[in-house]
Design a protein around this motif. Structure first.
Motif, PDB file in Angstrom:
ATOM      1  N   VAL A 121      45.999  20.015 -35.267  1.00  0.00           N
ATOM      2  CA  VAL A 121      45.330  20.494 -34.054  1.00  0.00           C
ATOM      3  C   VAL A 121      45.974  21.791 -33.589  1.00  0.00           C
ATOM      4  O   VAL A 121      45.282  22.713 -33.146  1.00  0.00           O
ATOM      5  CB  VAL A 121      45.356  19.415 -32.952  1.00  0.00           C
ATOM      6  CG1 VAL A 121      44.756  19.927 -31.665  1.00  0.00           C
ATOM      7  CG2 VAL A 121      44.610  18.172 -33.430  1.00  0.00           C
ATOM      8  N   LYS A 122      47.290  21.905 -33.706  1.00  0.00           N
ATOM      9  CA  LYS A 122      47.984  23.138 -33.334  1.00  0.00           C
ATOM     10  C   LYS A 122      47.462  24.333 -34.122  1.00  0.00           C
ATOM     11  O   LYS A 122      47.428  25.449 -33.612  1.00  0.00           O
ATOM     12  CB  LYS A 122      49.489  23.004 -33.554  1.00  0.00           C
ATOM     13  CG  LYS A 122      50.178  22.129 -32.543  1.00  0.00           C
ATOM     14  CD  LYS A 122      51.663  22.099 -32.844  1.00  0.00           C
ATOM     15  CE  LYS A 122      52.394  21.134 -31.967  1.00  0.00           C
ATOM     16  NZ  LYS A 122      53.820  21.057 -32.297  1.00  0.00           N
ATOM     17  N   ARG A 123      47.061  24.106 -35.355  1.00  0.00           N
ATOM     18  CA  ARG A 123      46.535  25.207 -36.183  1.00  0.00           C
ATOM     19  C   ARG A 123      45.223  25.771 -35.630  1.00  0.00           C
ATOM     20  O   ARG A 123      44.854  26.892 -35.942  1.00  0.00           O
ATOM     21  CB  ARG A 123      46.351  24.740 -37.625  1.00  0.00           C
ATOM     22  CG  ARG A 123      47.648  24.614 -38.387  1.00  0.00           C
ATOM     23  CD  ARG A 123      47.418  24.418 -39.870  1.00  0.00           C
ATOM     24  NE  ARG A 123      46.847  23.111 -40.190  1.00  0.00           N
ATOM     25  CZ  ARG A 123      47.558  22.007 -40.405  1.00  0.00           C
ATOM     26  NH1 ARG A 123      48.867  22.040 -40.333  1.00  0.00           N
ATOM     27  NH2 ARG A 123      46.962  20.881 -40.711  1.00  0.00           N
ATOM     28  N   GLN A 124      44.513  24.990 -34.826  1.00  0.00           N
ATOM     29  CA  GLN A 124      43.249  25.449 -34.247  1.00  0.00           C
ATOM     30  C   GLN A 124      43.455  26.299 -32.981  1.00  0.00           C
ATOM     31  O   GLN A 124      42.516  26.926 -32.494  1.00  0.00           O
ATOM     32  CB  GLN A 124      42.369  24.239 -33.889  1.00  0.00           C
ATOM     33  CG  GLN A 124      41.959  23.393 -35.075  1.00  0.00           C
ATOM     34  CD  GLN A 124      41.033  24.149 -36.005  1.00  0.00           C
ATOM     35  OE1 GLN A 124      40.195  24.912 -35.566  1.00  0.00           O
ATOM     36  NE2 GLN A 124      41.211  23.945 -37.291  1.00  0.00           N
ATOM     37  N   ILE A 125      44.682  26.310 -32.453  1.00  0.00           N
ATOM     38  CA  ILE A 125      44.958  27.046 -31.218  1.00  0.00           C
ATOM     39  C   ILE A 125      44.919  28.547 -31.490  1.00  0.00           C
ATOM     40  O   ILE A 125      45.628  29.051 -32.363  1.00  0.00           O
ATOM     41  CB  ILE A 125      46.332  26.650 -30.626  1.00  0.00           C
ATOM     42  CG1 ILE A 125      46.341  25.172 -30.248  1.00  0.00           C
ATOM     43  CG2 ILE A 125      46.667  27.525 -29.410  1.00  0.00           C
ATOM     44  CD1 ILE A 125      47.702  24.640 -29.833  1.00  0.00           C
ATOM     45  N   ILE A 126      44.065  29.241 -30.733  1.00  0.00           N
ATOM     46  CA  ILE A 126      43.978  30.696 -30.877  1.00  0.00           C
ATOM     47  C   ILE A 126      44.656  31.417 -29.709  1.00  0.00           C
ATOM     48  O   ILE A 126      44.947  32.606 -29.806  1.00  0.00           O
ATOM     49  CB  ILE A 126      42.516  31.175 -31.013  1.00  0.00           C
ATOM     50  CG1 ILE A 126      41.699  30.792 -29.780  1.00  0.00           C
ATOM     51  CG2 ILE A 126      41.903  30.641 -32.307  1.00  0.00           C
ATOM     52  CD1 ILE A 126      40.336  31.445 -29.705  1.00  0.00           C
ATOM     53  N   ALA A 127      44.895  30.704 -28.611  1.00  0.00           N
ATOM     54  CA  ALA A 127      45.570  31.318 -27.467  1.00  0.00           C
ATOM     55  C   ALA A 127      46.164  30.254 -26.565  1.00  0.00           C
ATOM     56  O   ALA A 127      45.601  29.174 -26.413  1.00  0.00           O
ATOM     57  CB  ALA A 127      44.595  32.174 -26.672  1.00  0.00           C
ATOM     58  N   GLU A 128      47.311  30.595 -25.991  1.00  0.00           N
ATOM     59  CA  GLU A 128      47.949  29.778 -24.972  1.00  0.00           C
ATOM     60  C   GLU A 128      48.155  30.674 -23.761  1.00  0.00           C
ATOM     61  O   GLU A 128      48.762  31.740 -23.870  1.00  0.00           O
ATOM     62  CB  GLU A 128      49.297  29.253 -25.461  1.00  0.00           C
ATOM     63  CG  GLU A 128      49.187  28.285 -26.605  1.00  0.00           C
ATOM     64  CD  GLU A 128      50.555  27.837 -27.105  1.00  0.00           C
ATOM     65  OE1 GLU A 128      51.582  28.471 -26.760  1.00  0.00           O
ATOM     66  OE2 GLU A 128      50.599  26.854 -27.850  1.00  0.00           O
ATOM     67  N   ILE A 129      47.634  30.258 -22.634  1.00  0.00           N
ATOM     68  CA  ILE A 129      47.714  31.060 -21.415  1.00  0.00           C
ATOM     69  C   ILE A 129      48.516  30.257 -20.389  1.00  0.00           C
ATOM     70  O   ILE A 129      48.049  29.214 -19.926  1.00  0.00           O
ATOM     71  CB  ILE A 129      46.305  31.397 -20.890  1.00  0.00           C
ATOM     72  CG1 ILE A 129      45.514  32.125 -21.984  1.00  0.00           C
ATOM     73  CG2 ILE A 129      46.384  32.218 -19.607  1.00  0.00           C
ATOM     74  CD1 ILE A 129      44.041  32.249 -21.718  1.00  0.00           C
ATOM     75  N   PRO A 130      49.722  30.734 -20.038  1.00  0.00           N
ATOM     76  CA  PRO A 130      50.590  29.973 -19.126  1.00  0.00           C
ATOM     77  C   PRO A 130      50.216  30.161 -17.652  1.00  0.00           C
ATOM     78  O   PRO A 130      50.907  30.834 -16.905  1.00  0.00           O
ATOM     79  CB  PRO A 130      51.981  30.537 -19.430  1.00  0.00           C
ATOM     80  CG  PRO A 130      51.724  31.933 -19.884  1.00  0.00           C
ATOM     81  CD  PRO A 130      50.384  31.914 -20.573  1.00  0.00           C
ATOM     82  N   ARG A 131      49.115  29.565 -17.237  1.00  0.00           N
ATOM     83  CA  ARG A 131      48.652  29.663 -15.849  1.00  0.00           C
ATOM     84  C   ARG A 131      48.025  28.343 -15.435  1.00  0.00           C
ATOM     85  O   ARG A 131      47.490  27.616 -16.261  1.00  0.00           O
ATOM     86  CB  ARG A 131      47.599  30.763 -15.704  1.00  0.00           C
ATOM     87  CG  ARG A 131      48.181  32.134 -16.008  1.00  0.00           C
ATOM     88  CD  ARG A 131      47.286  33.243 -15.664  1.00  0.00           C
ATOM     89  NE  ARG A 131      46.999  33.274 -14.239  1.00  0.00           N
ATOM     90  CZ  ARG A 131      46.047  34.000 -13.723  1.00  0.00           C
ATOM     91  NH1 ARG A 131      45.292  34.748 -14.493  1.00  0.00           N
ATOM     92  NH2 ARG A 131      45.821  34.005 -12.432  1.00  0.00           N
ATOM     93  N   ASP A 132      48.044  28.068 -14.140  1.00  0.00           N
ATOM     94  CA  ASP A 132      47.396  26.876 -13.604  1.00  0.00           C
ATOM     95  C   ASP A 132      46.075  27.288 -12.981  1.00  0.00           C
ATOM     96  O   ASP A 132      46.041  27.915 -11.929  1.00  0.00           O
ATOM     97  CB  ASP A 132      48.292  26.205 -12.558  1.00  0.00           C
ATOM     98  CG  ASP A 132      47.721  24.880 -12.073  1.00  0.00           C
ATOM     99  OD1 ASP A 132      46.600  24.509 -12.494  1.00  0.00           O
ATOM    100  OD2 ASP A 132      48.394  24.213 -11.277  1.00  0.00           O
ATOM    101  N   LEU A 133      44.981  26.951 -13.658  1.00  0.00           N
ATOM    102  CA  LEU A 133      43.646  27.309 -13.180  1.00  0.00           C
ATOM    103  C   LEU A 133      42.816  26.078 -12.831  1.00  0.00           C
ATOM    104  O   LEU A 133      41.612  26.185 -12.614  1.00  0.00           O
ATOM    105  CB  LEU A 133      42.911  28.134 -14.248  1.00  0.00           C
ATOM    106  CG  LEU A 133      43.590  29.417 -14.718  1.00  0.00           C
ATOM    107  CD1 LEU A 133      42.760  30.086 -15.804  1.00  0.00           C
ATOM    108  CD2 LEU A 133      43.824  30.373 -13.562  1.00  0.00           C
ATOM    109  N   THR A 134      43.437  24.919 -12.743  1.00  0.00           N
ATOM    110  CA  THR A 134      42.678  23.676 -12.570  1.00  0.00           C
ATOM    111  C   THR A 134      41.930  23.591 -11.252  1.00  0.00           C
ATOM    112  O   THR A 134      40.954  22.860 -11.153  1.00  0.00           O
ATOM    113  CB  THR A 134      43.598  22.442 -12.685  1.00  0.00           C
ATOM    114  OG1 THR A 134      44.665  22.566 -11.760  1.00  0.00           O
ATOM    115  CG2 THR A 134      44.131  22.301 -14.093  1.00  0.00           C
TER     116      THR A 134
END
Length: 154
Positions: A121-134
């Motif tokens: 599943v990690k291989r499918q990650i194209i971006a990680e955005i360190p923000r709280d938008l919930t």
């Protein structure tokens, strides 16, 4: 990468709420739609655990006593919730319903997800955005994700 690929899964979450959004548009004109929502009621630690911290004797001869830090039940529940939504994300990605995976989460939740998600599943990650938008509406989440992805390609 210009934007969010078609059928990409966007996870926006923290330790209490998680949104799974799918891009039904394309990478130039994204259109995020809610696929699943998880919410977890997690009261503060003082409402969850009332035990006093434990103590231990450091040495039989010296007789010194030490204190054990109290359990932070709130953080523990956030971690359990993060593991639960990670399993849900793995299920969606493994069923082939996602062409890519974008994670938007506060740094601590992001770290917990990195530690929890399976390698395939990690291989499918194209971006990680360190923000709280919930707490934002889906349209605002979409705007922030597009801006973050665009700034990474410059």
């Amino acid at each position: 990468m210009a934007g969010i690929p078609k059928n990409a899964l966007v996870f926006a979450g923290d330790g209490r709420k998680a949104l799974f959004l799918r891009n039904e548009g394309d990478d130039r004109l994204p259109n995020l739609k809610a696929e699943a929502v998880f919410e977890h009621q997690n009261p503060p630690t003082h409402l969850q655990g009332m035990d006093r911290p434990g103590h231990f004797i450091k040495g039989i001869v010296s007789g010194q006593r030490g204190a054990v830090a109290p359990t932070n039940w709130h953080e523990l529940e956030e971690y359990r919730f993060t593991r639960r939504v990670a399993r849900a994300a793995e299920d969606i990605v493994r069923r082939g319903k996602a062409t890519a995976f974008v994670i938007v989460a506060p740094p601590r939740t992001l770290a917990q997800l990195r530690a929890t998600l399976a390698p395939d599943v990690k291989r499918q990650i194209i971006a990680e955005i360190p923000r709280d938008l919930t707490r934002l509406p889906v349209g605002e989440i979409e705007k922030h994700v597009v801006e973050a992805l665009a700034s990474r390609t410059r």
